[in-house]
Motif scaffolding. Structure first.
Motif, PDB file in Angstrom:
ATOM      1  N   ALA A 335       0.829  -1.215   0.000  1.00  0.00           N
ATOM      2  CA  ALA A 335       0.000   0.000   0.000  1.00  0.00           C
ATOM      3  C   ALA A 335       0.863   1.264   0.000  1.00  0.00           C
ATOM      4  O   ALA A 335       0.387   2.341  -0.359  1.00  0.00           O
ATOM      5  CB  ALA A 335      -0.930  -0.003   1.204  1.00  0.00           C
ATOM      6  N   TYR A 343       2.294   0.413   6.617  1.00  0.00           N
ATOM      7  CA  TYR A 343       1.534  -0.768   6.218  1.00  0.00           C
ATOM      8  C   TYR A 343       2.412  -1.995   5.956  1.00  0.00           C
ATOM      9  O   TYR A 343       2.009  -2.946   5.298  1.00  0.00           O
ATOM     10  CB  TYR A 343       0.642  -0.489   5.007  1.00  0.00           C
ATOM     11  CG  TYR A 343      -0.525   0.421   5.321  1.00  0.00           C
ATOM     12  CD1 TYR A 343      -1.429   0.094   6.317  1.00  0.00           C
ATOM     13  CD2 TYR A 343      -0.711   1.608   4.633  1.00  0.00           C
ATOM     14  CE1 TYR A 343      -2.491   0.922   6.625  1.00  0.00           C
ATOM     15  CE2 TYR A 343      -1.781   2.453   4.927  1.00  0.00           C
ATOM     16  CZ  TYR A 343      -2.656   2.095   5.929  1.00  0.00           C
ATOM     17  OH  TYR A 343      -3.706   2.922   6.231  1.00  0.00           O
ATOM     18  N   PHE A 348      -3.143  -4.820  -0.153  1.00  0.00           N
ATOM     19  CA  PHE A 348      -4.555  -4.657   0.225  1.00  0.00           C
ATOM     20  C   PHE A 348      -5.422  -4.754  -1.041  1.00  0.00           C
ATOM     21  O   PHE A 348      -4.918  -4.977  -2.137  1.00  0.00           O
ATOM     22  CB  PHE A 348      -4.787  -3.279   0.840  1.00  0.00           C
ATOM     23  CG  PHE A 348      -4.111  -3.028   2.172  1.00  0.00           C
ATOM     24  CD1 PHE A 348      -2.735  -2.986   2.284  1.00  0.00           C
ATOM     25  CD2 PHE A 348      -4.869  -2.795   3.310  1.00  0.00           C
ATOM     26  CE1 PHE A 348      -2.120  -2.730   3.507  1.00  0.00           C
ATOM     27  CE2 PHE A 348      -4.261  -2.527   4.534  1.00  0.00           C
ATOM     28  CZ  PHE A 348      -2.879  -2.496   4.625  1.00  0.00           C
ATOM     29  N   TRP A 349      -6.698  -4.417  -0.888  1.00  0.00           N
ATOM     30  CA  TRP A 349      -7.583  -4.306  -2.060  1.00  0.00           C
ATOM     31  C   TRP A 349      -7.116  -3.165  -2.962  1.00  0.00           C
ATOM     32  O   TRP A 349      -7.549  -3.043  -4.097  1.00  0.00           O
ATOM     33  CB  TRP A 349      -9.031  -4.081  -1.624  1.00  0.00           C
ATOM     34  CG  TRP A 349      -9.328  -2.734  -0.992  1.00  0.00           C
ATOM     35  CD1 TRP A 349      -8.596  -2.086  -0.046  1.00  0.00           C
ATOM     36  CD2 TRP A 349     -10.425  -1.869  -1.300  1.00  0.00           C
ATOM     37  NE1 TRP A 349      -9.188  -0.894   0.282  1.00  0.00           N
ATOM     38  CE2 TRP A 349     -10.312  -0.727  -0.466  1.00  0.00           C
ATOM     39  CE3 TRP A 349     -11.506  -1.942  -2.179  1.00  0.00           C
ATOM     40  CZ2 TRP A 349     -11.220   0.331  -0.494  1.00  0.00           C
ATOM     41  CZ3 TRP A 349     -12.418  -0.897  -2.192  1.00  0.00           C
ATOM     42  CH2 TRP A 349     -12.267   0.226  -1.374  1.00  0.00           C
ATOM     43  N   ASP A 350      -6.236  -2.329  -2.434  1.00  0.00           N
ATOM     44  CA  ASP A 350      -5.670  -1.224  -3.211  1.00  0.00           C
ATOM     45  C   ASP A 350      -5.178  -1.739  -4.572  1.00  0.00           C
ATOM     46  O   ASP A 350      -5.272  -1.060  -5.582  1.00  0.00           O
ATOM     47  CB  ASP A 350      -4.482  -0.596  -2.469  1.00  0.00           C
ATOM     48  CG  ASP A 350      -4.825  -0.116  -1.061  1.00  0.00           C
ATOM     49  OD1 ASP A 350      -5.669  -0.748  -0.415  1.00  0.00           O
ATOM     50  OD2 ASP A 350      -4.231   0.879  -0.600  1.00  0.00           O
ATOM     51  N   TRP A 397      -7.325  -9.543   4.383  1.00  0.00           N
ATOM     52  CA  TRP A 397      -7.385  -8.083   4.207  1.00  0.00           C
ATOM     53  C   TRP A 397      -5.994  -7.542   3.879  1.00  0.00           C
ATOM     54  O   TRP A 397      -5.815  -6.734   2.997  1.00  0.00           O
ATOM     55  CB  TRP A 397      -7.972  -7.425   5.463  1.00  0.00           C
ATOM     56  CG  TRP A 397      -7.949  -5.948   5.362  1.00  0.00           C
ATOM     57  CD1 TRP A 397      -7.211  -5.098   6.130  1.00  0.00           C
ATOM     58  CD2 TRP A 397      -8.645  -5.143   4.404  1.00  0.00           C
ATOM     59  NE1 TRP A 397      -7.416  -3.803   5.707  1.00  0.00           N
ATOM     60  CE2 TRP A 397      -8.296  -3.804   4.647  1.00  0.00           C
ATOM     61  CE3 TRP A 397      -9.534  -5.431   3.367  1.00  0.00           C
ATOM     62  CZ2 TRP A 397      -8.789  -2.748   3.897  1.00  0.00           C
ATOM     63  CZ3 TRP A 397     -10.034  -4.375   2.602  1.00  0.00           C
ATOM     64  CH2 TRP A 397      -9.661  -3.051   2.872  1.00  0.00           C
ATOM     65  N   GLU A 492     -13.839   2.820   6.494  1.00  0.00           N
ATOM     66  CA  GLU A 492     -13.324   2.186   7.725  1.00  0.00           C
ATOM     67  C   GLU A 492     -13.724   2.931   8.987  1.00  0.00           C
ATOM     68  O   GLU A 492     -13.339   2.529  10.082  1.00  0.00           O
ATOM     69  CB  GLU A 492     -11.806   2.052   7.633  1.00  0.00           C
ATOM     70  CG  GLU A 492     -11.388   1.087   6.541  1.00  0.00           C
ATOM     71  CD  GLU A 492      -9.915   0.727   6.594  1.00  0.00           C
ATOM     72  OE1 GLU A 492      -9.128   1.504   7.152  1.00  0.00           O
ATOM     73  OE2 GLU A 492      -9.572  -0.344   6.062  1.00  0.00           O
ATOM     74  N   LYS A 605     -15.092   7.884   5.657  1.00  0.00           N
ATOM     75  CA  LYS A 605     -13.663   8.130   5.454  1.00  0.00           C
ATOM     76  C   LYS A 605     -13.317   8.241   3.970  1.00  0.00           C
ATOM     77  O   LYS A 605     -12.466   9.003   3.559  1.00  0.00           O
ATOM     78  CB  LYS A 605     -12.904   6.959   6.081  1.00  0.00           C
ATOM     79  CG  LYS A 605     -11.394   7.018   5.956  1.00  0.00           C
ATOM     80  CD  LYS A 605     -10.778   5.764   6.565  1.00  0.00           C
ATOM     81  CE  LYS A 605      -9.260   5.790   6.536  1.00  0.00           C
ATOM     82  NZ  LYS A 605      -8.675   4.529   7.014  1.00  0.00           N
ATOM     83  N   GLN A 606     -13.982   7.410   3.152  1.00  0.00           N
ATOM     84  CA  GLN A 606     -13.595   7.300   1.743  1.00  0.00           C
ATOM     85  C   GLN A 606     -14.787   6.771   0.950  1.00  0.00           C
ATOM     86  O   GLN A 606     -15.721   6.224   1.543  1.00  0.00           O
ATOM     87  CB  GLN A 606     -12.429   6.337   1.629  1.00  0.00           C
ATOM     88  CG  GLN A 606     -12.769   4.921   2.071  1.00  0.00           C
ATOM     89  CD  GLN A 606     -11.546   4.114   2.454  1.00  0.00           C
ATOM     90  OE1 GLN A 606     -11.198   4.040   3.615  1.00  0.00           O
ATOM     91  NE2 GLN A 606     -10.918   3.495   1.477  1.00  0.00           N
ATOM     92  N   SER A 640      -8.858   8.815   3.573  1.00  0.00           N
ATOM     93  CA  SER A 640      -8.075   7.798   2.874  1.00  0.00           C
ATOM     94  C   SER A 640      -7.747   8.340   1.492  1.00  0.00           C
ATOM     95  O   SER A 640      -8.595   8.931   0.818  1.00  0.00           O
ATOM     96  CB  SER A 640      -8.870   6.500   2.732  1.00  0.00           C
ATOM     97  OG  SER A 640      -8.300   5.728   1.688  1.00  0.00           O
ATOM     98  N   LEU A 642      -7.573   6.786  -0.988  1.00  0.00           N
ATOM     99  CA  LEU A 642      -8.284   6.021  -2.017  1.00  0.00           C
ATOM    100  C   LEU A 642      -9.577   6.712  -2.438  1.00  0.00           C
ATOM    101  O   LEU A 642     -10.299   6.227  -3.298  1.00  0.00           O
ATOM    102  CB  LEU A 642      -8.645   4.621  -1.482  1.00  0.00           C
ATOM    103  CG  LEU A 642      -7.570   3.537  -1.487  1.00  0.00           C
ATOM    104  CD1 LEU A 642      -6.353   3.932  -0.687  1.00  0.00           C
ATOM    105  CD2 LEU A 642      -8.109   2.221  -0.940  1.00  0.00           C
TER     106      LEU A 642
HETATM  107  C1  BGC Z   1      -7.903   2.673   3.830  1.00  0.00           C
HETATM  108  C2  BGC Z   1      -8.048   1.334   3.171  1.00  0.00           C
HETATM  109  C3  BGC Z   1      -6.768   0.983   2.453  1.00  0.00           C
HETATM  110  C4  BGC Z   1      -5.582   1.070   3.397  1.00  0.00           C
HETATM  111  C5  BGC Z   1      -4.267   0.853   2.690  1.00  0.00           C
HETATM  112  C6  BGC Z   1      -6.692   2.652   4.746  1.00  0.00           C
HETATM  113  O1  BGC Z   1      -6.508   3.911   5.314  1.00  0.00           O
HETATM  114  O2  BGC Z   1      -9.048   3.013   4.561  1.00  0.00           O
HETATM  115  O3  BGC Z   1      -9.119   1.347   2.251  1.00  0.00           O
HETATM  116  O4  BGC Z   1      -6.849  -0.275   1.907  1.00  0.00           O
HETATM  117  O5  BGC Z   1      -5.544   2.352   3.989  1.00  0.00           O
HETATM  118  O6  BGC Z   1      -4.053   1.823   1.728  1.00  0.00           O
END
Ligand code: BGC
Length: 772
Positions: A335, A343, A348-350, A397, A492, A605-606, A640, A642
């Motif tokens: 990430a 991280y 991640f799903w990123d 995750w 989140e 948040k996003q 975030s 994202l």
């Molecule tokens: C975000 C997640 C993301 C993670 C890593 C978090 O702050 O809420 O959606 O996967 O950061 O980038």
């Protein structure tokens, strides 16, 4: 706010830090990281400062510091640090007078140049450091140092440089010392080993002084380091330069004929010897040629007075290639890429939702490696499902080595109200990652048409994830439907919610898609069907999928046209977020509220519901999208990184181009902007993928909807032309967008490509001009 960042209107390939400020070391260490997907180094100064984060990472070399910690990408002994003593004065930019400080990254070639003039008493010198991590030789990195004595008096120079293993990941030391050695009198080597994963490293450095009379040339071993000490004199008004060349090999490198430490040591030295004939510039240009191949593949050109938009996409692409371990499908993107310890190097799903699209559309071979990683991750995903009492593949995750399964840490930072460590629930209940992986695989298949991957791996992932969802659903007897309770959706800030729309809809899609897929395979590909049938007992699986998917609760729009983010969101209190949204940096809300309090308010948040509306646009009409955009955006902090790109693309789709362009600029500034603290723990990988998406999906209007290519550009008024390209099922497409029309071309002789634009279907044979 500091304005140390500088962008030059005349050179849209370079980003520069002008002036030195030890309060902001992290910014350019991180946003100017050098790398090639195999290894990456933060661009720390050569000389050390308190507050620096000197990191070197090698993709995939995860290690757990102790049994209570999750695995992380270890900070490898540093090979770029150097100390200088000039006429007895230790070089430090916080002493003496510093002028003309510049640290500049050339995105085109991957070269970093740092230079400054330093005056201290009688010493007046100019130092210039050039460095790169080779894109042509994955294990190789080099620095060239030039010292110019600007005074007319002689200068005595001492240099201490080597390999420094005294580093850690915020205190977690991941290596045992291992052997050290000096080969052929000049190649210093350290062989550290990760403590738990037992990965052996061979790090080799060589210094090259040509035409310099050294008065000292002395090796020095330390407990956690191996250095060379050099001394020489420099006449007044003269200069010298020297080089340091280094390499890193590890026992998990795939391409080596032997991964034994002894063999790797010999090999590393032989390689450096074989490069002796090549100068620093030769090696740099060999690397720059590899970079050029990336720039030549579908270059994006934006004609605009806002020249930073052009730099932003180059910056994004540069980082996407620095951070992506394209050489090894057992590895994926972190990430924070490999630009910082944030991280822990985890995936991640990123990847699937934000970065993979760039690769699927422009570098399908790299995308293939990234999706293969998820195939290799099936074991870990099974482990996770089983340990939670589910079936099928439940993706972690956070992921590291693909077979490890879940690696999300359980505890995070202290809560400002209670002072207790906060529990990180994502690893337990942020479950949408499983359908995100499925979505990424499907998009990869739709864009590339890679049937071999589909047959051998892709369909299996899709079926296995659908199987997970079928087992995950909970029957609500009162309502007579299946639901998904106690989750975290993309937002989140809402933990333990029931029926997060994004989760429910994407799970539903995954299941329904597999029902159709299985029917199709039975007809079209009996062998593939038979193979899957053996693993999954398809008849009974499809029966379950049918029964359950028909009865999944899919939250519907309220009377006002709002899709509820989850069962309770719309009944929560609303807080005016203006002041938090205007604050520098993120998380300002948490200076006043804790997560528990935020959980009880309509604060997002996003992008959450809005991301659903974007990814599954075929399911929702424009009016509904508009209403939801107007409802959710003001409640979204964009804490975030994202978030902004989704908002930019969706608002472009909705014709709100001014708003969209504002989001675009905010998003491009997350790392590249003047705010000097945002990138300290590393760059925001997903937001960089988002920059490409905003341009190609948002303004280029490219989308795959129901397996069909669609191109509906919308140009922001600040841009005169946008040119971009992508690969589609093995053919190359180029699009030039102008204010009232676009020109689309296909290269090669492949069959005509069908696409839609504003409801009309077009067939592209070689070139078409379409007016809006
Ligand atoms: C975000 C997640 C993301 C993670 C890593 C978090 O702050 O809420 O959606 O996967 O950061 O980038």
């Amino acid at each position: 706010m500091s304005t140390l960042m500088h962008y030059d209107t005349n050179d849209l390939w370079k980003i520069e830090q002008v002036g030195f400020d030890e309060k902001f070391l992290g910014k350019t260490e991180s946003i100017m990281v050098l790398g090639n997907g195999y290894l990456a180094v933060r661009s720390s100064e050569e000389e050390s400062y308190v507050g620096e984060t000197r990191d070197t990472f090698v993709a995939g070399t995860f290690n757990a510091f102790d049994e209570n910690e999750v695995t992380e990408l270890p900070n490898v002994p540093d090979m770029l640090g150097m100390n200088f003593v000039l006429n007895g004065h230790v070089l430090s930019l916080i002493q003496g007078q510093v002028s003309d400080y510049s640290k500049k990254l050339n995105l085109k070639t991957g070269e970093l140049v740092r230079s400054f003039i330093w005056k201290k008493d009688e010493v007046v010198v100019k130092l210039t450091f050039r460095r790169f991590v080779s894109k042509a030789r994955l294990h190789f990195l080099a620095t060239q140092v030039q010292i110019e004595n600007l005074s007319d008096q002689p200068l005595s120079v001492k240099v201490r440089s080597g390999i420094n293993g005294q580093l850690s990941n915020e205190g977690s030391q991941h290596f045992t010392d291992g052997e050290k050695g000096l080969m052929e009198g000049r190649f210093i080597q350290m062989m550290p080993e990760t403590t738990q994963s037992k990965i052996q490293f061979v790090q080799t450095s060589e210094h090259r002084f040509e035409g310099v009379e050294l008065t000292e040339n002395r090796p020095e071993t330390a407990r956690r380091g191996f250095y060379m000490n050099y001394a020489f004199d420099l006449n007044g008004n003269s200069s010298i330069s020297f080089e340091k060349r280094s390499s890193i090999y590890t026992s998990i490198d795939k391409e080596l004929s032997s991964n034994k430490v002894e063999d790797m040591r010999q090999f590393a030295v032989a390689e450096l010897i074989s490069l002796e004939e090549l100068s620093f510039d030769d090696l740099l240009s060999e690397s720059a040629k590899e970079w050029q191949k990336i720039w030549d593949k579908h270059p994006i050109k934006i004609e605009t007075k806002n020249f930073r938009d052009q730099i932003a996409i180059r910056f994004a692409q540069y980082h996407l290639h620095v951070m992506t371990p394209a050489h090894d499908e057992r590895m994926n993107i972190g990430a924070k890429g490999m630009s910082g310890e944030g991280y822990k190097g985890h995936t991640f799903w990123d990847t699937e939702i934000f970065m993979l699209p760039y690769f699927s559309f422009t570098h399908p071979e790299i995308a293939k490696s990234l999706v293969t990683y998820r195939y290799l991750g099936l074991d870990g995903a099974h482990k996770k499902a089983t340990s939670n009492g589910y079936e099928g593949a439940q993706y972690p995750w956070e992921a590291a080595w693909p077979t490890d399964g879940e690696v999300t840490p359980v505890w995070g930072a202290a809560d400002i109200v209670t002072g207790q460590a906060t529990k990180i629930w994502s690893g337990f209940i942020e479950q949408h990652i499983t359908s995100d992986v499925a979505f990424g695989i499907k998009q990869y298949l739709d864009v590339t048409g890679d049937d071999t991957f589909a047959r051998e791996k892709g369909y299996e992932i899709l079926v296995d994830t659908a199987k997970f969802w079928a087992s995950r659903l909970e029957y609500n007897a009162k309502q007579d439907y299946y639901e998904i309770c106690d989750v975290i959706g993309p937002d989140e800030y809402k933990e333990h919610v029931n029926n997060n729309s994004y989760t429910n809809y994407t799970a539903h899609w995954n299941m329904v898609y597999v029902i159709d897929l299985v029917a199709e395979l039975k007809e079209r590909e009996p062998q593939v069907y038979a193979k899957l049938d053996e693993k999954f007992d398809l008849k009974s699986l499809v029966q379950t999928l049918e029964e359950k998917s028909e009865k999944i609760f899919l939250p519907q729009a309220t009377e006002d046209g709002i899709i509820p983010q989850d069962d309770s969101y719309l009944s929560k209190k609303v807080l005016d977020l203006t002041k938090y949204k205007e604050a520098d940096g993120v998380d300002s809300l948490f200076h006043e509220y804790n997560l528990e309090q935020v959980n009880e308010m309509q604060i997002t948040k996003q992008a959450d519901v809005l991301l659903l509306l974007l990814l599954f646009e075929g399911l929702f009409d424009k009016e509904l999208k508009e209403k939801n955009f107007d409802y959710y955006e003001p409640k979204t902090t964009h804490d975030s990184s994202l978030s902004l790109s989704t908002h930019a693309i969706l608002s472009a789709d909705l014709g709100k181009l001014e708003k969209s362009y504002h989001f675009f600029q905010q998003a491009s500034n997350i790392d590249m902007g003047e705010y000097m603290k945002s990138s300290d723990p590393g760059i925001h990988a997903a937001s960089l993928g988002g920059i490409w998406q905003m341009i190609v999906f948002g303004y280029g209007g490219v989308r795959i909807v129901n397996e069909q290519l669609r191109i509906e550009p919308h140009l922001p008024k600040e841009w005169n032309t946008l040119t971009f390209g992508f690969d589609y099922k093995g053919q190359e497409i180029t699009v030039e967008v102008r204010p009232d029309h676009f020109i689309i071309e296909k290269s090669g002789q492949g069959k005509a490509i069908e696409f839609t634009s504003k409801g009309k279907t077009h067939k592209l044979n070689d070139s078409l001009t379409i007016f809006y």
